[in-house]
Design a protein around this motif. Structure first.
Motif, PDB file in Angstrom:
ATOM      1  N   LYS A   1       0.767  -1.408   0.016  1.00 42.74           N
ATOM      2  CA  LYS A   1       0.177   0.359  -0.329  1.00 42.74           C
ATOM      3  C   LYS A   1       0.681   1.121  -0.286  1.00 42.74           C
ATOM      4  N   ALA A   2       0.304   1.942  -0.588  1.00 45.48           N
ATOM      5  CA  ALA A   2       0.816   3.681  -0.250  1.00 45.48           C
ATOM      6  C   ALA A   2      -0.300   4.402   0.734  1.00 45.48           C
ATOM      7  N   GLU A   3       0.171   6.077   0.774  1.00 40.63           N
ATOM      8  CA  GLU A   3      -0.807   6.869   0.981  1.00 40.63           C
ATOM      9  C   GLU A   3       0.260   8.442   0.523  1.00 40.63           C
ATOM     10  N   ILE A   4      -0.865   9.021   0.127  1.00 38.40           N
ATOM     11  CA  ILE A   4      -0.433  10.979  -0.397  1.00 38.40           C
ATOM     12  C   ILE A   4      -1.714  11.346   0.751  1.00 38.40           C
ATOM     13  N   HIS A   5      -2.253  11.257   1.380  1.00 39.02           N
ATOM     14  CA  HIS A   5      -3.416  12.072   1.716  1.00 39.02           C
ATOM     15  C   HIS A   5      -3.243  11.999   3.426  1.00 39.02           C
TER      16      HIS A   5
ATOM     17  N   GLU B   1       0.918  -2.743   7.782  1.00 35.17           N
ATOM     18  CA  GLU B   1      -0.351  -3.084   7.721  1.00 35.17           C
ATOM     19  C   GLU B   1      -0.038  -2.494   5.584  1.00 35.17           C
ATOM     20  N   GLY B   2       1.492  -2.757   5.790  1.00 34.47           N
ATOM     21  CA  GLY B   2       1.560  -2.736   4.605  1.00 34.47           C
ATOM     22  C   GLY B   2       2.414  -1.451   3.136  1.00 34.47           C
ATOM     23  N   ALA B   3       1.869  -0.819   3.590  1.00 33.88           N
ATOM     24  CA  ALA B   3       2.888   0.433   3.297  1.00 33.88           C
ATOM     25  C   ALA B   3       4.484  -0.016   3.399  1.00 33.88           C
ATOM     26  N   VAL B   4       4.275   0.930   1.548  1.00 34.19           N
ATOM     27  CA  VAL B   4       5.684   1.029   1.758  1.00 34.19           C
ATOM     28  C   VAL B   4       6.037   2.448   1.531  1.00 34.19           C
ATOM     29  N   TYR B   5       5.187   3.500   1.427  1.00 37.17           N
ATOM     30  CA  TYR B   5       5.301   4.566   1.156  1.00 37.17           C
ATOM     31  C   TYR B   5       4.292   5.383   1.932  1.00 37.17           C
ATOM     32  N   VAL B   6       4.300   6.847   2.128  1.00 37.36           N
ATOM     33  CA  VAL B   6       3.666   7.661   2.315  1.00 37.36           C
ATOM     34  C   VAL B   6       4.333   9.022   2.817  1.00 37.36           C
TER      35      VAL B   6
ATOM     36  N   VAL C   1      -7.926   7.455  -9.120  1.00 36.24           N
ATOM     37  CA  VAL C   1      -8.123   7.572  -7.384  1.00 36.24           C
ATOM     38  C   VAL C   1      -6.232   6.942  -7.057  1.00 36.24           C
ATOM     39  N   THR C   2      -6.507   7.295  -5.501  1.00 31.87           N
ATOM     40  CA  THR C   2      -5.997   6.668  -4.174  1.00 31.87           C
ATOM     41  C   THR C   2      -6.744   6.362  -3.127  1.00 31.87           C
ATOM     42  N   LEU C   3      -6.617   5.687  -2.473  1.00 32.03           N
ATOM     43  CA  LEU C   3      -6.984   5.764  -0.692  1.00 32.03           C
ATOM     44  C   LEU C   3      -5.993   5.793  -0.138  1.00 32.03           C
ATOM     45  N   ASN C   4      -7.251   6.843   1.139  1.00 28.99           N
ATOM     46  CA  ASN C   4      -6.109   7.845   1.930  1.00 28.99           C
ATOM     47  C   ASN C   4      -6.306   7.671   3.452  1.00 28.99           C
TER      48      ASN C   4
ATOM     49  N   THR D   1      -1.161   3.824  -8.925  1.00 31.94           N
ATOM     50  CA  THR D   1      -1.327   4.888  -9.021  1.00 31.94           C
ATOM     51  C   THR D   1      -0.734   6.093  -7.781  1.00 31.94           C
ATOM     52  N   THR D   2      -1.173   5.566  -6.165  1.00 30.78           N
ATOM     53  CA  THR D   2      -0.607   6.538  -5.858  1.00 30.78           C
ATOM     54  C   THR D   2       0.974   6.923  -5.994  1.00 30.78           C
ATOM     55  N   ILE D   3       1.349   5.199  -5.797  1.00 27.91           N
ATOM     56  CA  ILE D   3       3.109   6.165  -6.504  1.00 27.91           C
ATOM     57  C   ILE D   3       3.564   6.775  -7.539  1.00 27.91           C
ATOM     58  N   GLU D   4       2.879   6.351  -8.784  1.00 27.07           N
ATOM     59  CA  GLU D   4       3.071   7.087  -9.828  1.00 27.07           C
ATOM     60  C   GLU D   4       2.439   9.158  -9.159  1.00 27.07           C
TER      61      GLU D   4
END
Length: 319
Positions: A4-8, A81-86, A264-267, A298-301
């Motif tokens: 997973k990744a998160e940007i918000h 929880e599996g996130a690689v990037y925030v 879309v991304t999930l945050n 998409t989140t990473i991109e």
């Protein structure tokens, strides 16, 4: 576990109750008991009481070290929880009010990011955000301070605050300054205010992402334009439901936005306040593993990380 990744996600909004109490005790403070409900969760009833609770939690922050502990705590939990990037939204306004210099604050945040990466492998980055209702002059001054002391972990500029105050065009000078100096740009829009807020943002600001943006689903022409431009929405379903924008997740427009071709991304936004986590957002999105993997890509991109970091992250999340 799906990567997973998160940007918000907002820095202060990520403080769990247990950490808030620990920080307060360390700083010789006692948080008001009505800040918590009988289960130990943050207690609030509506948008305004949420903001009040948010501000009271922030009183636990007094020293630069506290900000380090907050970002480390969040990154550690997201990694589990599996996130690689925030990417974390961080406002210099609060540390400045405490007399903490921009340099000391950034150094503390960077320490938390480095510690989390060393221990959990997660990559963290910072988006400096201005507060909309404090006005465009304050926003431009913030960008100038950001440019005066560049840091490799500061990768973008954004804006939170009261969406009904001022217009996006008022902040165009600040945004142009950030954009022209190579920073990615995002803005909160289309959350509380309708699609006109998003139209104004993509018309008047050099943004590639919209924070929330879910009210775009009210306007088919806007969804078509977002899809055409490839503008990415930082969608936070749990936040939207908790704040009463939608009665439940089934009513949330996430799936309509996807069907319209909007990226879309999930945050998680302010996760402990909304009884959610990044993992919960993925679990409760009603999407299959392939769709969730596509959202992570998409989140990473869409992230504001440098090209080499994005490439490395995409390799980590690709099957």
């Amino acid at each position: 576990m799906i990567p997973k990744a998160e940007i918000h996600c907002h820095l202060e909004g990520s403080i769990p109750p247990k950490l808030a109490v620990e920080l307060a005790e360390r700083n010789g403070l006692i948080l008001p008991p009505n800040l918590f409900d009988e289960k130990g969760h943050y207690a609030w009833k509506d948008f305004w009481s949420f903001l009040d609770s948010y501000d009271r939690v922030c009183t636990a922050l007094k020293k630069a070290r506290d900000f380090r502990d907050v970002i480390y705590s969040y990154l550690a939990g997201a990694a589990r929880e599996g996130a690689v990037y925030v990417e974390m939204f961080c406002s210099p306004e609060r540390p400045a009010a405490l007399g903490i210099s921009y340099t000391s604050w950034l150094e503390a945040l960077a320490q938390g990011i480095d510690d989390a990466r060393r221990e959990f492998g997660i990559v963290g980055r910072i988006i400096i955000i201005c507060i909309r209702h404090l006005g465009p002059e304050r926003a431009e001054a913030m960008v100038r301070a950001m440019l005066a002391e560049p840091h490799p972990y500061v990768v973008g500029f954004g804006m939170g605050g009261d969406e009904a105050k001022f217009a996006p065009v008022d902040f165009a000078p600040a945004y142009r300054l950030a954009h022209d100096n190579g920073y990615g740009c995002t803005v909160h829009a289309g959350e509380v205010v309708g699609p006109e807020s998003v139209w104004a943002a993509i018309r008047d600001l050099p943004v590639t992402r919209i924070g929330h943006g879910v009210r775009s689903a009210d306007d088919p022409a806007l969804m078509e334009e977002l899809a055409r431009r490839g503008v990415v929405l930082e969608v936070c379903p749990g936040s939207n439901v908790a704040l009463g924008l939608y009665p439940d997740r089934a009513s949330h427009p996430l799936h309509r936005l996807i069907a319209a071709g909007v990226r879309v991304t999930l945050n998680s936004d302010d996760p402990p306040f909304f009884h959610t986590t990044l993992g919960a957002e993925y679990d409760l999105a009603g999407l299959d593993e392939g769709q969730l993997a596509a959202i992570a890509r998409t989140t990473i991109e869409a992230s504001f990380a440098d090209e080499a970091t994005r490439r490395q992250l995409l390799e980590r999340i690709s099957p």
